[in-house]
Design an enzyme around this catalytic site. Structure first.
Site, PDB file in Angstrom:
ATOM      1  CG  ASP A   1      19.427  50.936  58.030  1.00  0.00           C
ATOM      2  OD1 ASP A   1      20.410  51.596  58.363  1.00  0.00           O
ATOM      3  OD2 ASP A   1      18.304  51.419  57.819  1.00  0.00           O
TER       4      ASP A   1
HETATM    5  C1  BGC Z   1      14.618  48.946  58.202  1.00  0.00           C
HETATM    6  C2  BGC Z   1      15.080  50.142  58.879  1.00  0.00           C
HETATM    7  C3  BGC Z   1      15.730  49.816  60.220  1.00  0.00           C
HETATM    8  C4  BGC Z   1      16.742  48.733  60.065  1.00  0.00           C
HETATM    9  C5  BGC Z   1      17.368  48.334  61.362  1.00  0.00           C
HETATM   10  C6  BGC Z   1      15.624  47.918  58.212  1.00  0.00           C
HETATM   11  O1  BGC Z   1      15.002  46.770  57.768  1.00  0.00           O
HETATM   12  O2  BGC Z   1      14.256  49.245  56.883  1.00  0.00           O
HETATM   13  O3  BGC Z   1      13.937  50.881  59.033  1.00  0.00           O
HETATM   14  O4  BGC Z   1      16.376  50.919  60.733  1.00  0.00           O
HETATM   15  O5  BGC Z   1      16.124  47.654  59.471  1.00  0.00           O
HETATM   16  O6  BGC Z   1      17.128  47.032  61.715  1.00  0.00           O
HETATM   17  C1  NOJ Z   2      14.925  52.617  56.492  1.00  0.00           C
HETATM   18  C2  NOJ Z   2      15.891  53.602  57.038  1.00  0.00           C
HETATM   19  O1  NOJ Z   2      15.222  54.681  57.638  1.00  0.00           O
HETATM   20  C3  NOJ Z   2      16.783  54.110  55.953  1.00  0.00           C
HETATM   21  O2  NOJ Z   2      17.751  54.946  56.520  1.00  0.00           O
HETATM   22  C4  NOJ Z   2      17.420  52.984  55.225  1.00  0.00           C
HETATM   23  O3  NOJ Z   2      18.214  53.499  54.212  1.00  0.00           O
HETATM   24  C5  NOJ Z   2      16.411  52.012  54.688  1.00  0.00           C
HETATM   25  N1  NOJ Z   2      15.573  51.581  55.754  1.00  0.00           N
HETATM   26  C6  NOJ Z   2      17.037  50.817  54.008  1.00  0.00           C
HETATM   27  O4  NOJ Z   2      17.618  49.931  54.887  1.00  0.00           O
END
Ligand code: BGC
Ligand code: NOJ
Length: 827
Positions: free
Chosen positions: A484
């Site tokens: 993400d």
């Molecule tokens: C997290 C996710 C989140 C994303 C959005 C990531 O660091 O792992 O859980 O949805 O950030 O900011």
């Molecule tokens: C948490 C999110 O729920 C997942 O979809 C994502 O792949 C990881 N963070 C890595 O960013």
């Protein structure tokens, strides 16, 4: 240092100190009603949706931590205490918390009085039942006051932080006998209410928070408890709570058992009220209360829950030379898979239950670890997820559990999303042999009139990748891929703009994201997931379409070798300027974990030794004693062109944290490549049971995975590495649960459901003499005995089914309800 121990026979983790390094929680409920409960009885309950049907209140991220819960207070002649120590925090003479499969038992003892509270959510029941057993273990008679406590929150839980001026003035309750009803907004538009009952007469109650707690007191000093007497208060307008008050006398050795029910009820609109048009129709609540009116009924419900879990956990059971592996595979990892399946990433001690619905990629991945438990529920979930997909194969990134509709605030264009659907549907078919799922009519964008067979969803998923390639023939990165925080189009220099949803004006004309930035991770995920789609087409006799799809996979592999092989590992991406990310040429972030595992398992460049080179680079650059870091070196500067990733200090989260989710991909890949020792090393670095001994460093629960562990670079930005290295965060709700279940059971232990049967191809530590396993599969039970006389990692020399030799390593499904013996010799 440990704070408890595993009781494998009872399938419990037994916590011996209330002062765990972080609240160590459990989940109650597996269907519609859920509770989170910490080892000090903190937490909250909700029905289906933690935002829209939150039942009790919780204060996130507060000081002190873990505020709000279901609390029993005892005032024993001026000594005030809770069985779970908190919130009063009077030192207890004895304390123990047992977190089991869907239940928790907390026992405290003070001055000869013991209080044991058992909490669970029964099967097919919309409520939490609680049993409190008070025993006078002293030699003197005792007289004391008991108070229960729950704080209502049955409204949009988001209003608690942004519209509380309203919640301050809407409270409504009713009290009838020993039952306190919460009916805020029930007169108006809500057709549901909550209640809290006890199966005995009470001496008083409180329903108004300020009367019970006192405006300037905390949960640690409720003024009613201090006074030793309730106020019989009414929360008319103000903040509603439910507290029963009871005076109890116990002779030496005498016990008193009380059963409480905290329940949720939905009513048909025309039956909401009694004849007066304003009193709650309580028939349903009274039925629920009657169901658990006695300790005997409570015991029956708990026994039923335990039997349910024994049955579920009986589907896969292993007996390996390592107790920690056994307790992860047989108990805790499977248990966590159920929780992540139910809640996705919505409600934990790190996720508020307000901000996120069910993730498209997250929920599809959860299926991979859960499908063998209850395939029917997995099927329903896969269909729900696919119903939110767009006709061109793109996906809403999230949907709401209550409405099952795509969430337009987040929107779509996450480049990896469609591929996970191919994996989840394949996993369902491999488990069940039920190919009819491909014929199910599944809506697009929840529009039933636009429904097409599930197979069509797989087609558009596959071709969504093929139709969105960049200059090197690699998939466009779009808003983000699995990571993400790699946002090669949504980068911005303005605080507050979301990296995932912000549209950089630079790319507006191109449709919102760069047509140059490419993701190697999605490319390798495509070559890993894609062959499943090809197999499905072949099975359906669609040979031409299968060949066409296979050609796309082959082309992608070629493109990867041509443009994404960096010499010793695979690149991570090309950014919107066309520059390499995750290359030796970069100043920081030279190697990333995400593309490597899928590349190895797709055998990309295997003939040139790319798999072994990549595994060696991973071991050298990413491995630590606490797991594999996501990238190396960590970013110490802000790289605007990469989006969110370098906003994290080095060593945390996606910036070189130990992201346990994708550690599993490397474990799978090492096992796949025959490196069972390397796979097991990585497995044991992060598997919770193995972190138990270092709970003081790891801090989160030693029975479940967390999303992230501080990496070796944690603290590097301030020149203090070491302090947070190894410290876990974001426990419970993470794709780590499903993927590590896959890694240990399917790749290391090598018992993998396949389209044609049960494949058995272990890749184990060479020191093991072998192991045994029991697997129920497509209506038969297989007792598997693996022998490793030559002490190798991988390689099936021979296999027999009921004594008859089998070619290869796939056991065809017997589907005869019988028990079959499989013997496998490695060599
Ligand atoms: C997290 C996710 C989140 C994303 C959005 C990531 O660091 O792992 O859980 O949805 O950030 O900011
Ligand atoms: C948490 C999110 O729920 C997942 O979809 C994502 O792949 C990881 N963070 C890595 O960013």
């Amino acid at each position: 240092m440990k704070f408890g121990h595993f009781d494998d026979v009872k399938k419990e983790y037994v916590i011996s100190s209330p002062k765990t390094p972080y609240p160590w929680i459990n989940y109650l409920g597996t269907q519609a009603f859920f509770s989170l409960i910490s080892n000090t009885a903190g937490g909250y309950s909700f029905y289906k949706d933690a935002r829209l049907r939150r039942i009790t209140r919780y204060r996130y991220n507060n000081v002190p931590i873990d505020m709000g819960g279901r609390y029993f207070y005892i005032n024993d002649n001026g000594t005030i205490w809770n069985p779970g120590w908190s919130p009063v925090k009077t030192e207890l003479d004895e304390y123990e918390c047992r977190h089991g499969m869907g239940y928790t038992v907390i026992r405290g003892k003070k001055n000869g009085l013991s209080a044991e509270a058992t909490f669970f959510v029964p099967q097919d029941f919309d409520g939490e039942v609680q049993q409190l057993v008070l025993t006078n273990e002293s030699s003197e008679a005792k007289e004391f006051a008991l108070f229960s406590f729950a704080e209502w929150c049955l409204w949009d839980a988001q209003d608690d932080s942004n519209n509380f001026q309203r919640n301050f003035s809407t409270g409504r309750v009713e009290v009838k006998g020993s039952v306190i009803y919460h009916k805020t907004e029930y007169r108006d538009r809500r057709n549901h209410y909550a209640f809290y009952s006890v199966n005995d007469e009470i001496d008083g109650y409180d329903t108004d928070r300020d009367s019970f707690i006192g405006l300037y007191n905390g949960f640690d000093k409720p003024q009613a408890v201090e006074a030793g007497k309730a106020n019989d208060s009414f929360a008319d307008g103000w903040a509603p709570i439910a507290s029963h008050y009871k005076k109890i006398s116990l002779a030496p050795g005498e016990s008193k058992t009380l059963v409480f029910v905290l329940g949720y009820v939905e009513m048909p609109v025309d039956q909401k009220f009694e004849a007066d048009g304003k009193t709650i129709n309580k028939v349903k609540a009274e039925e629920m209360i009657a169901k658990f009116a006695t300790p005997e009924k409570f015991a029956e419900g708990l026994a039923e829950l335990k039997a349910y879990w024994d049955k579920l956990l009986g589907i896969l059971n292993v007996d390996t030379p390592d107790d920690k592996v056994n307790r992860m595979v047989n108990i805790w990892n499977q248990y966590q898979c159920m929780v992540t399946f139910n809640l996705s990433r919505s409600a934990s001690y790190f996720e508020s239950g307000i901000g996120r619905g069910m993730g498209f990629r997250d929920s599809n991945q959860d299926i991979l670890g859960f499908v063998h438990q209850i395939p029917d529920r997995a099927k329903e979930r896969v269909i729900d997820i696919a119903s939110t997909q767009f006709p061109d194969g793109g996906c809403y990134h999230q949907y709401q559990p209550l409405t099952k509709k795509g969430n337009s605030d987040i929107g779509g264009d996450f480049s990896d999303d469609p591929l996970w659907l191919i994996l989840s549907v394949s996993a369902y078919i491999k488990e069940t042999g039920d190919w009819s799922i491909l014929d199910e009519m599944v809506p697009y964008d929840n529009d039933v009139s636009a429904a097409k067979p599930m197979l069509d969803h797989l087609d558009v998923s596959f071709y969504h990748i093929v139709n969105n390639l960049g200059p090197h023939g690699l998939p466009l990165a779009m808003r983000a891929d699995w990571n993400d925080c790699i946002n090669l189009s949504c980068y911005s220099d303005t605080p507050g703009e979301s990296f995932q949803t912000y549209t950089n004006p630079k790319f507006e004309a191109e449709g919102g994201y760069s047509k140059v930035a490419e993701s190697v991770m999605v490319a390798t995920l495509f070559t890993y997931a894609g062959p499943n789609y090809v197999e499905i087409l072949k099975h359906l006799g669609k040979d031409e379409e299968a060949a066409k799809a296979q050609a796309e996979i082959d082309k992608m592999k070629k493109n990867i070798m041509e443009s994404a092989w960096d010499g010793d590992w695979f690149l991570r991406a090309y950014d919107a300027n066309g520059d390499k990310m995750g290359s030796k040429e970069c100043e920081e972030g030279q190697i990333f974990i995400e593309p490597q595992g899928f590349a190895i398992m797709s055998e990309i460049g295997k003939d040139q030794g790319c798999d072994m080179k990549t595994l060696a680079a991973i071991d050298e650059r990413l491995n630590t004693k606490y797991g594999l870091v996501l990238n190396n070196p960590a970013f110490t500067k802000y790289y605007i062109q990469y989006g969110e990733i370098s906003t994290y200090p080095g060593g945390y989260k996606e910036n070189a944290g130990i992201f346990t989710h994708n550690n599993a991909w490397i474990i799978c890949a090492a096992a796949y490549a025959g490196q069972g020792d390397q796979a097991f090393k990585y497995y044991s670095e992060i598997a919770p049971a193995f972190t138990e001994e270092t709970s003081d460093i790891h801090k989160t629960e030693p029975y479940v995975y967390g999303q992230m562990i501080g990496g070796k670079d944690a603290g590097s930005d301030i020149g203090r590495t070491g302090d947070n290295f190894g410290q876990g965060k974001n426990s419970w709700l993470t794709g780590t649960a499903a993927w590590n279940m896959v890694a240990i059971s399917q790749y290391i232990l090598g018992i993998m459901a396949d389209f044609d049967g049960l494949k058995i191809d272990p890749s184990i530590p060479s020191s093991w003499d072998g192991f045994k396993a029991k697997r129920q599969y497509r209506g038969a039970t297989y007792e598997i005995d693996i022998k490793n006389p030559d002490h190798i990692c991988k390689g099936v020399k021979s296999m027999t089914l009921d004594g008859v030799p089998v070619e290869g390593c796939v056991v065809p499904a017997a589907a005869d309800g019988g028990v079959h013996k499989v013997e496998v010799i490695l060599g």
